[in-house]
Write a protein that holds these residues in place. Structure first.
Motif, PDB file in Angstrom:
ATOM      1  N   CYS A 253       0.842  -1.204   0.000  1.00 52.84           N
ATOM      2  CA  CYS A 253       0.000   0.000   0.000  1.00 52.84           C
ATOM      3  C   CYS A 253       0.880   1.258   0.000  1.00 52.84           C
ATOM      4  O   CYS A 253       1.884   1.328   0.712  1.00 52.84           O
ATOM      5  N   ILE A 254       0.492   2.229  -0.808  1.00 52.32           N
ATOM      6  CA  ILE A 254       1.227   3.495  -0.860  1.00 52.32           C
ATOM      7  C   ILE A 254       0.359   4.671  -0.432  1.00 52.32           C
ATOM      8  O   ILE A 254       0.851   5.614   0.190  1.00 52.32           O
ATOM      9  N   PHE A 255      -0.935   4.638  -0.768  1.00 51.44           N
ATOM     10  CA  PHE A 255      -1.858   5.704  -0.342  1.00 51.44           C
ATOM     11  C   PHE A 255      -3.147   5.066   0.154  1.00 51.44           C
ATOM     12  O   PHE A 255      -3.519   3.972  -0.292  1.00 51.44           O
ATOM     13  N   GLN A 256      -3.831   5.778   1.026  1.00 53.08           N
ATOM     14  CA  GLN A 256      -5.151   5.330   1.453  1.00 53.08           C
ATOM     15  C   GLN A 256      -6.038   6.536   1.714  1.00 53.08           C
ATOM     16  O   GLN A 256      -5.562   7.639   2.006  1.00 53.08           O
ATOM     17  N   VAL A 261      -7.763   2.101  -1.309  1.00 48.60           N
ATOM     18  CA  VAL A 261      -6.316   2.149  -1.094  1.00 48.60           C
ATOM     19  C   VAL A 261      -5.635   2.062  -2.457  1.00 48.60           C
ATOM     20  O   VAL A 261      -6.210   1.535  -3.411  1.00 48.60           O
ATOM     21  N   VAL A 262      -4.415   2.590  -2.535  1.00 49.86           N
ATOM     22  CA  VAL A 262      -3.592   2.424  -3.732  1.00 49.86           C
ATOM     23  C   VAL A 262      -2.393   1.566  -3.335  1.00 49.86           C
ATOM     24  O   VAL A 262      -1.690   1.881  -2.368  1.00 49.86           O
ATOM     25  N   CYS A 263      -2.221   0.468  -4.040  1.00 50.55           N
ATOM     26  CA  CYS A 263      -1.062  -0.393  -3.812  1.00 50.55           C
ATOM     27  C   CYS A 263      -0.217  -0.380  -5.080  1.00 50.55           C
ATOM     28  O   CYS A 263      -0.765  -0.298  -6.181  1.00 50.55           O
ATOM     29  N   ASN A 264       1.106  -0.428  -4.931  1.00 56.57           N
ATOM     30  CA  ASN A 264       1.938  -0.593  -6.132  1.00 56.57           C
ATOM     31  C   ASN A 264       2.804  -1.833  -5.982  1.00 56.57           C
ATOM     32  O   ASN A 264       3.430  -2.061  -4.974  1.00 56.57           O
ATOM     33  N   ASP A 346      -7.724  -0.439  -4.953  1.00 55.21           N
ATOM     34  CA  ASP A 346      -8.739  -1.315  -4.364  1.00 55.21           C
ATOM     35  C   ASP A 346      -9.828  -0.441  -3.753  1.00 55.21           C
ATOM     36  O   ASP A 346      -9.548   0.387  -2.883  1.00 55.21           O
ATOM     37  N   CYS A 347     -11.068  -0.663  -4.193  1.00 51.94           N
ATOM     38  CA  CYS A 347     -12.169   0.244  -3.854  1.00 51.94           C
ATOM     39  C   CYS A 347     -13.258  -0.518  -3.102  1.00 51.94           C
ATOM     40  O   CYS A 347     -13.703  -1.574  -3.566  1.00 51.94           O
ATOM     41  N   GLU A 348     -13.693   0.036  -1.969  1.00 50.99           N
ATOM     42  CA  GLU A 348     -14.687  -0.671  -1.143  1.00 50.99           C
ATOM     43  C   GLU A 348     -16.042  -0.761  -1.835  1.00 50.99           C
ATOM     44  O   GLU A 348     -16.647  -1.803  -1.905  1.00 50.99           O
TER      45      GLU A 348
END
Ligand SMILES: [Fe+2]
Length: 369
Positions: A253-256, A261-264, A346-348
């Protein structure tokens, strides 16, 4: 709810993801794999369906075929591609400088630079961009995109809630990246150069309002505080890994922000123990819809087209197919290296796909089948 009450029933490996054998490992995971979990060991391939009827389906989109209006028209805008009430993901292919300044009053923005170089002129100062950069622009910041050339490709993530870095817990202060790699702009007052009037376009509830000034809107001689635009490059993200266990996407994960969340997934050595699963197992990421951009690299040496975007909705299985898994096992090398560069959102809430993007659906590349 976190629980340490685990059971093992029937035919299971001693350790999940290790020594799975001929069974098909399938993870049913809550909270993006950081919550409660069930590993299910199937006899058949969970993605081996004969057909799908109904709205729930994976999407495979060649985003190179999308033509946002900013590609040919300097006054154009990015093309909204995937969205829900918390986050939207748009594609910008801006080929010329914005003839106006812009301010987003709807939310924070993160541009991921897939292709192109240039500058984000912001009221805090300029931020040069290059491929692999995240350019983070908090809600309300005035800016303008000034590309060096015509070929630019950005994935624009817009968040209703404030974007933040995750808590990396026990990893210390310099993993998965040294916070000092983050670059912030130096203030720069821009000259009028004979221009008489400047337009500032403010986006509010997805509508644009233009405000005109008789002076340059980027006239900030200095700034201070803990709210600022910044950039960092994915090359400065050093992935957390285990040599003996494939770790879940949540460690990348890089941002939330609220709702996503954003994962790279960045280049790293493959797990080197022989019976450790390297290829992500079948899964139902049951609390998140996944949107992936293939930025660069290969999948174990196999070509994956840059710009492919894949959407995997909650509820339906995904995972690389049995053919690929067998190929990977047959070609196993201890010193394998994953050179993939994937950006994953990844989006809830369920992700909706705009009609323009539905029209650009492409055949899944053979390597991803
Ligand atoms: Fe996934």
């Amino acid at each position: 709810m976190k629980s340490w009450i685990h059971f093992s029933k029937g035919q299971v490996p001693h350790q999940a993801h290790v020594g799975v054998g001929e069974l098909k490992e399938d993870e049913l995971g809550r909270q993006g794999f950081s919550g409660r979990v069930a590993e299910l060991y199937h006899v058949n391939e969970p993605t081996g369906w004969t057909r799908i009827e109904g709205p729930l389906r994976p999407w495979d989109v060649d985003s190179n075929k999308l033509t946002p209006s900013d590609q040919d028209d300097p006054r154009g805008v990015p093309l909204k591609a995937f969205y829900n009430a918390d986050v939207s993901i748009a594609i910008s292919r801006r080929s010329a400088p914005m003839p106006y300044y812009v301010r987003n009053a709807d939310g924070d923005e993160i541009y991921f630079i897939h292709r192109g170089t240039g500058t984000f002129e912001t009221e805090f100062g300029p931020l040069a961009y290059e491929p692999g950069d995240y350019i983070a622009l908090p809600k309300g910041v005035t800016y303008r995109v000034v590309p060096d050339g015509a070929d630019n490709f950005f994935m624009l993530i817009e968040s209703v809630a404030e974007v933040e870095f995750p808590d990396y817990g026990g990893l210390g202060r310099h993993a998965p990246f040294d916070p000092a790699v983050i670059q912030v702009p130096e203030p720069q007052v821009l000259e009028a150069n004979g221009q008489q009037e400047w337009e500032l376009r403010i986006k509010r509830e997805s509508e644009y309002t233009s405000v005109y000034y008789p002076f340059h809107p980027l006239d900030v001689a200095g700034w201070k505080g803990d709210l600022f635009p910044f950039k960092m490059n994915i090359r400065d993200y050093r992935p957390i890994m285990s040599d003996r266990l494939h770790l879940p996407p949540s460690v990348h994960c890089i941002f939330q922000a609220k709702g996503f969340v954003v994962c790279n997934f960045m280049p790293r050595p493959a797990e080197s123990e022989r019976d450790v699963e390297r290829v992500p197992w079948y899964h139902r990421n049951i609390d998140y819809d996944e949107v992936v951009l293939v930025h660069a690299g290969t999948l174990l040496g196999l070509e994956v087209p840059p710009g492919m975007m894949l959407v995997n909705p909650q509820g339906i299985h995904h995972g690389l197919g049995e053919e690929f898994r067998q190929w990977e096992k047959a070609n196993w090398r201890k010193d394998e290296y994953f050179d993939w560069q994937l950006i994953n959102v990844d989006c809830e809430r369920p992700i909706k796909v705009t009609p323009e993007v539905q029209a650009a659906v492409s055949e899944k590349p053979p390597v991803l089948k």
